[in-house]
Scaffold this active site. Structure first.
Site, PDB file in Angstrom:
ATOM      1  N   ASN A  55      -0.161  21.750 -11.861  1.00  0.00           N
ATOM      2  CA  ASN A  55      -1.223  22.535 -11.243  1.00  0.00           C
ATOM      3  C   ASN A  55      -1.330  22.120  -9.781  1.00  0.00           C
ATOM      4  O   ASN A  55      -0.960  21.004  -9.415  1.00  0.00           O
ATOM      5  CB  ASN A  55      -2.555  22.246 -11.954  1.00  0.00           C
ATOM      6  CG  ASN A  55      -3.694  23.065 -11.378  1.00  0.00           C
ATOM      7  OD1 ASN A  55      -3.548  24.262 -11.095  1.00  0.00           O
ATOM      8  ND2 ASN A  55      -4.840  22.437 -11.167  1.00  0.00           N
TER       9      ASN A  55
ATOM     10  N   ASP B 179      -8.510  18.772 -13.799  1.00  0.00           N
ATOM     11  CA  ASP B 179      -7.926  18.220 -12.569  1.00  0.00           C
ATOM     12  C   ASP B 179      -7.797  16.694 -12.619  1.00  0.00           C
ATOM     13  O   ASP B 179      -7.990  16.012 -11.614  1.00  0.00           O
ATOM     14  CB  ASP B 179      -8.755  18.644 -11.334  1.00  0.00           C
ATOM     15  CG  ASP B 179      -8.894  20.154 -11.223  1.00  0.00           C
ATOM     16  OD1 ASP B 179      -7.899  20.849 -11.499  1.00  0.00           O
ATOM     17  OD2 ASP B 179      -9.986  20.641 -10.869  1.00  0.00           O
TER      18      ASP B 179
ATOM     19  N   ASN C   9       0.680  30.907  -3.602  1.00  0.00           N
ATOM     20  CA  ASN C   9       1.516  29.770  -4.044  1.00  0.00           C
ATOM     21  C   ASN C   9       2.713  30.261  -4.850  1.00  0.00           C
ATOM     22  O   ASN C   9       3.821  29.744  -4.706  1.00  0.00           O
ATOM     23  CB  ASN C   9       0.688  28.774  -4.859  1.00  0.00           C
ATOM     24  CG  ASN C   9      -0.133  27.862  -3.971  1.00  0.00           C
ATOM     25  OD1 ASN C   9       0.392  26.939  -3.359  1.00  0.00           O
ATOM     26  ND2 ASN C   9      -1.419  28.152  -3.854  1.00  0.00           N
TER      27      ASN C   9
ATOM     28  N   HIS D 186      -4.296  21.820  -6.813  1.00  0.00           N
ATOM     29  CA  HIS D 186      -5.749  21.822  -6.627  1.00  0.00           C
ATOM     30  C   HIS D 186      -6.052  21.639  -5.137  1.00  0.00           C
ATOM     31  O   HIS D 186      -5.446  20.762  -4.494  1.00  0.00           O
ATOM     32  CB  HIS D 186      -6.370  20.691  -7.458  1.00  0.00           C
ATOM     33  CG  HIS D 186      -7.854  20.654  -7.337  1.00  0.00           C
ATOM     34  ND1 HIS D 186      -8.671  21.603  -7.937  1.00  0.00           N
ATOM     35  CD2 HIS D 186      -8.687  19.819  -6.675  1.00  0.00           C
ATOM     36  CE1 HIS D 186      -9.925  21.337  -7.647  1.00  0.00           C
ATOM     37  NE2 HIS D 186      -9.968  20.268  -6.881  1.00  0.00           N
TER      38      HIS D 186
ATOM     39  N   MET E   2      -7.196  30.792 -13.430  1.00  0.00           N
ATOM     40  CA  MET E   2      -8.604  30.433 -13.609  1.00  0.00           C
ATOM     41  C   MET E   2      -9.004  30.376 -15.079  1.00  0.00           C
ATOM     42  O   MET E   2      -9.978  31.007 -15.503  1.00  0.00           O
ATOM     43  CB  MET E   2      -9.490  31.444 -12.847  1.00  0.00           C
ATOM     44  CG  MET E   2      -9.182  31.539 -11.379  1.00  0.00           C
ATOM     45  SD  MET E   2      -9.319  29.947 -10.538  1.00  0.00           S
ATOM     46  CE  MET E   2     -11.092  29.825 -10.419  1.00  0.00           C
TER      47      MET E   2
ATOM     48  N   ARG F  79      -9.779  30.159 -26.969  1.00  0.00           N
ATOM     49  CA  ARG F  79      -8.819  29.580 -26.018  1.00  0.00           C
ATOM     50  C   ARG F  79      -7.494  29.238 -26.697  1.00  0.00           C
ATOM     51  O   ARG F  79      -6.431  29.412 -26.117  1.00  0.00           O
ATOM     52  CB  ARG F  79      -9.401  28.309 -25.390  1.00  0.00           C
ATOM     53  CG  ARG F  79     -10.580  28.563 -24.493  1.00  0.00           C
ATOM     54  CD  ARG F  79     -10.937  27.309 -23.681  1.00  0.00           C
ATOM     55  NE  ARG F  79     -12.230  27.452 -23.035  1.00  0.00           N
ATOM     56  CZ  ARG F  79     -12.475  28.223 -21.977  1.00  0.00           C
ATOM     57  NH1 ARG F  79     -11.514  28.923 -21.440  1.00  0.00           N
ATOM     58  NH2 ARG F  79     -13.679  28.303 -21.470  1.00  0.00           N
TER      59      ARG F  79
ATOM     60  N   GLN G 160      -4.175  25.663   2.534  1.00  0.00           N
ATOM     61  CA  GLN G 160      -3.143  26.497   1.874  1.00  0.00           C
ATOM     62  C   GLN G 160      -1.774  26.332   2.512  1.00  0.00           C
ATOM     63  O   GLN G 160      -0.762  26.357   1.814  1.00  0.00           O
ATOM     64  CB  GLN G 160      -3.571  27.961   1.863  1.00  0.00           C
ATOM     65  CG  GLN G 160      -4.512  28.253   0.695  1.00  0.00           C
ATOM     66  CD  GLN G 160      -4.101  29.475  -0.117  1.00  0.00           C
ATOM     67  OE1 GLN G 160      -3.716  30.485   0.452  1.00  0.00           O
ATOM     68  NE2 GLN G 160      -4.204  29.392  -1.427  1.00  0.00           N
TER      69      GLN G 160
END
Ligand code: GRF
Length: 204
Positions: free
Chosen positions: A110, A148, A17, A112, A93, A68, A174
């Site tokens: 993003n 998501d 991507n 998905h 990820m 994080r 894809q």
């Protein structure tokens, strides 16, 4: 001639991507440049793709940070160094935190590999196959605090064919990913996305 926007792309793997975004910028389809690519994995092939395109390729190892939030602080600092305006997650990820989201409000996207809200999370293509879905696809969305769950920008559908494996279905999806992700970025950079709550109105 409008302004050229700086995109920061975050990856963990192959970066196909990322390549589609780099190519769309190079072809002048998007008025933007990939200003930096950051991977949490040192061996991500996407870093090599960035180097080959002459784009700064940075490895930021999440294991070097205590949590994080501190990792996201490092991401924000790096993205700011490159004057990034739009952050594109492309196979990154990692769960991201409000530290990143608050630094780039409604400016983190993003992709998905499912038609959200179906099949969020990991192994979306496998989930679709195991569920017996007849249609699969991909979704570009703004990122919010959930997994998501953010406002949907663009989606593309593909059929699930008899005898599909995770690999054949992923490959079909894809192809669409590589088309819709650059298109969503184009819409963003041209100011054509109007977000109101969950709803993203797409101008023309
Ligand atoms: C894609 O399937 C994307 O939908 C998901 O991660 C995968 C990344 O692939 N978020 P690549 O690294 O861009 O080839």
């Amino acid at each position: 001639m409008g302004k050229i926007h700086n995109i920061g792309v975050l990856i963990s793997g192959s970066g196909s991507n990322l390549q589609a975004i780099i190519d769309a910028c190079a072809a002048g389809k998007i008025k933007a440049r990939v200003a930096c690519v950051i991977s949490n994995k040192e061996d991500a092939y996407g870093l090599e793709r960035a180097r080959l395109a002459g784009i700064p390729a940075l490895h930021l190892d999440h294991r070097a940070y205590t949590g994080r939030e501190s990792y996201d602080q490092a991401l924000v600092a790096t993205l700011r160094e490159f004057d990034v305006e739009l952050v594109a997650l492309a196979g990154f990820m990692r769960i991201i935190t409000p530290v990143l989201l608050d630094a780039f409000p409604m400016s983190v996207m993003n992709i998905h590999p499912a038609l959200l809200p179906s099949f969020p999370g990991l192994h979306a293509q496998r989930q679709a196959l195991e569920y017996g879905a007849k249609v699969a696809g991909c979704t570009v969305h703004f990122v919010d605090c959930g997994t998501d769950t953010g406002p949907i920008i663009l989606q593309a559908a593909v059929p699930v064919l008899e005898g599909d494996s995770e690999e054949t279905l992923s490959a079909r999806i894809q192809k669409e990913e590589h088309r819709v992700y650059p298109e969503a970025i184009r819409l963003f950079t041209e100011g054509l996305l109007d977000v109101s709550g969950r709803i993203v109105a797409v101008g023309s």
